[in-house]
Design an enzyme around this catalytic site. Structure first.
Site, PDB file in Angstrom:
ATOM      1  N   ASP A 223       0.836  -1.267  -0.136  1.00  0.00           N
ATOM      2  CA  ASP A 223      -0.072   0.098  -0.217  1.00  0.00           C
ATOM      3  C   ASP A 223       1.032   1.486  -0.062  1.00  0.00           C
ATOM      4  OD1 ASP A 223      -2.117   1.563   0.010  1.00  0.00           O
ATOM      5  OD2 ASP A 223      -2.445   1.175   2.130  1.00  0.00           O
ATOM      6  N   GLU A 224       0.493   2.427  -0.430  1.00  0.00           N
ATOM      7  CA  GLU A 224       1.103   3.663  -0.438  1.00  0.00           C
ATOM      8  C   GLU A 224       2.319   3.490  -1.027  1.00  0.00           C
ATOM      9  OE1 GLU A 224      -0.408   6.094   0.284  1.00  0.00           O
ATOM     10  OE2 GLU A 224      -1.975   6.059   1.651  1.00  0.00           O
TER      11      GLU A 224
END
Length: 684
Positions: A223-224
């Site tokens: 994620d991110e």
């Protein structure tokens, strides 16, 4: 049934389970739901939960994801989980947590014991101070915290050219790094950088460890991804380069952490390492109105190096973005707070649905003052409260001691700030004596028998400090004392406080910010006590400190209540959303920041503005000032170049707050004047 809640692109992302996948998740497009549904879908298709690894950047995000996944997974465990050999849930954690798991099992291969300790920043600084103590007599002016920053960047950067260090400093940093790593290993300690670096070292030098991890984690999600640095990318690549089952989720338009090592190129250049990668764009926004998204799209499309995406919404057009101009930052703060209260009373909008976003922590000062004055509850997120900052506490302690030398807490705080020969040992001895005699530290300092117990240098320091206090007290009772703030500033300059404050901070820019913060507090003394009919400086100072104390007490009590306005920096607001957002201080030098203009990082500043815009759900107000206080002086400000990139049809220019919007002709003229006043070439 739960897949029916997903839109077509989200469903495509969830069902693309094998091979490399890039999910370009724009702001507010439901990426957390996509990640959790994809994990659950993998399990539904027969992937064992323990073969799935999902990596996030924060523990809060990991916990939220774990809860959502548990709610989606079937209650009956597969046979492998029932045996207890493998965990019954996917591994969802931060980069650092994942690396700790690996190191606890294999770090002995690198010569460490498995019961290693993890050093935090204060521990690290202690090591740096010890290692650089022999450099104190040289001309090296770099402080321990700055060295720590240098060696951290040195260890994590994919290219040394990105560090911007001169050759001599680079050599010193490399020398210090070698000694630092040896010192930590001798203590069987690792720091946060080590967690990733040592895991990479294991993968590189012990093939069986890498093979074991690859076999265990056959499906990896990150994620991110736009926030990963060079070493984190290497870690992910090592885990997935064989089975290729890598899914990364991110948004290059929200890459705003380059200053701390994040490399957006990891997302932009993913095809270089995974040519077969599939790309799914999530563009339907569930957060904001169309007007807000149109503005965000118009701004971010000016960045040339980006993966094109256009956010859209089914929430309706919504109201226009309000653009306001003020003469000063105090006027801006007052008007924003007045508008919050008008909306609360007329439209029943609670404080908790309001957020004020700003570029730098220093911008919080006039906002906090205006909120306190209007008795509006607020919470400060992502930055320290103005009244809790070290320099503010120091200045207040000086003023309190001059009014009441028997205030032991304040006296002990500033007795040796800046250093005046009153060492910790000396003050501890004085404190013990005061406790034995049941009187104040100031009182025992004045006793000749107490002074005689110290050696000559310490005795002279005590006498000099007492003389300083007496001089200040005489001034305060003088009816012709003049402006208290100006006098207090002169007094602190005379004792060398500002120079000491400047030298105490690792980063020159942060040091300047601290000095500015102290200067602004001193300037506010006279502002807050004007027209009170008080004759002496002492009376004005008593009133000022009384107001600060009463407001602080109220804030501390009410800050625990849930209904409060959010004050937050733009860097801290990513991932959050608010029904009503006020972006303040949209001026050249703030956003874009002066440093970014000098260093050529305007793209990241524009992304920061984009992030701020896309926090708003229903209403957005943007303001800028003609004048702003810096270091106690007023400087002229120009509106941010980014304001000229807002689409005129999405903006309502408000000439005077709470009066009618400007006419269409007036608004268009304002935009033309805005572009002309900037007198800059268009940003490519």
């Amino acid at each position: 049934m739960w897949l029916q809640k997903l839109n077509p692109e989200q469903l495509k992302a969830v069902k693309t389970t094998h091979g490399p996948l890039l999910i370009l998740a724009g702001a507010g497009t439901g990426k957390t739901g996509v990640i959790t549904h994809r994990i659950a879908y993998l399990v539904k298709k027969g992937v064992l939960p323990h073969n799935i690894l999902a990596v996030t950047f924060t523990n809060k995000a990991a916990r939220e994801m774990q809860g959502r996944v548990r709610a989606l997974l079937p209650k009956k465990k597969p046979a492998a989980q029932q045996s207890g050999k493998y965990p019954s849930n996917p591994t969802i954690c931060t980069f650092h947590s994942f690396c700790v798991r690996v190191l606890r099992r294999y770090i002995d291969k690198l010569g460490y014991k498995r019961n290693f300790v993890i050093y935090d920043q204060s521990d690290q600084l202690g090591v740096i101070r010890k290692l650089t103590s022999d450099w104190s007599k040289s001309n090296i002016k770099i402080k321990p915290a700055e060295w720590l920053h240098f060696i951290s960047r040195l260890r994590n950067a994919s290219s040394l050219e990105t560090l911007g260090l001169d050759t001599a400093t680079m050599r010193l940093a490399e020398r210090l790094l070698s000694r630092y790593e040896a010192a930590l290993k001798a203590c069987n300690a690792v720091d946060f950088d080590d967690l990733i670096l040592l895991t990479l070292k294991l993968f590189e030098h012990h093939a069986e460890v890498l093979t074991s991890c690859r076999d265990l984690y056959r499906y990896v999600m990150v994620d991110e991804y736009q926030d990963t640095n060079g070493k984190q990318f290497q870690l992910v690549h090592a885990l997935t380069s064989a089975h290729r089952n890598l899914c990364v989720v991110g948004d290059d338009d929200q890459s705003i952490y380059g200053w701390r090592g994040a490399e957006v190129s990891n997302l932009l250049n993913l095809e270089e390492h995974f040519p077969e990668v599939k790309v799914v764009k999530l563009e339907q926004n569930y957060r904001s109105t169309s007007v807000i998204l149109n503005a965000a799209n118009a701004v971010i499309c000016n960045n040339p190096l980006r993966r094109k995406k256009t956010l859209w919404s089914q929430k309706g057009m919504g109201g226009l973005i309000r653009l306001m101009h003020f003469e000063s930052d105090d006027d801006e703060a007052t008007a924003v707070v007045e508008e919050l209260e008008i909306q609360r009373m007329s439209s029943h909008i609670p404080w908790k649905e309001q957020a004020i976003l700003f570029r730098t922590n220093l911008q919080a000062r006039p906002l906090e003052t205006a909120l306190r004055s209007s008795k509006v509850r607020y919470r400060l997120v992502g930055s320290q409260s103005y009244f809790d900052r070290r320099e503010v506490k120091d200045v207040l302690a000086y003023l309190k001691v001059l009014l009441n030398p028997d205030d032991d807490i304040s006296l002990l705080r500033i007795a040796n700030v800046p250093a005046r020969g009153l060492s910790a040992k000396t003050m501890h001895s004085l404190l013990q004596t005061s406790q034995q005699r049941q009187t104040s530290v100031h009182a025992v300092m004045k006793h000749s028998d107490v002074q005689e117990a110290f050696h000559t240098a310490a005795r002279r320091s005590i006498q000099s400090f007492l003389s300083f206090l007496e001089t200040g007290q005489r001034h305060l009772v003088n009816e012709d004392a003049g402006e208290v703030g100006a006098w207090a500033k002169s007094m602190l300059e005379e004792v060398g406080y500002f120079v000491d404050l400047q030298h105490s901070e690792k980063d020159p820019k942060l040091a300047d910010n601290r000095v500015q913060s102290a200067m602004e507090l001193l300037a506010s003394i006279d502002t807050l006590t004007q027209g009170m009919g008080m004759v002496t400086a002492e009376a004005r100072l008593i009133h000022f400190l009384e107001e600060i104390a009463l407001d602080q007490d109220r804030f501390d009590q009410e800050n625990e209540q849930p209904d409060a306005v959010t004050l937050i920096t733009m860097h801290s607001c990513k991932g959050l959303e608010f029904p009503n957002v006020h972006i303040v201080g949209m001026e050249q030098g703030l956003l874009p920041h002066t440093r970014s203009i000098e260093e050529g990082t305007l793209d990241e500043e524009r992304r920061l503005f984009y992030v701020a815009i896309t926090r708003a759900m229903e209403t957005l107000t943007i303001s800028h000032c003609a004048n702003r206080k810096k270091y106690g002086a007023t400087v002229t400000c120009l509106p941010s170049v980014f304001l000229s990139e807002l689409p005129p049809e999405s903006v309502e220019v408000v000439d005077d707050v709470f009066q009618r919007p400007a006419s269409q002709e007036s608004g268009s003229a304002m935009f033309d004047a805005l572009k002309a006043s900037l007198d800059v070439e268009p940003i490519p």
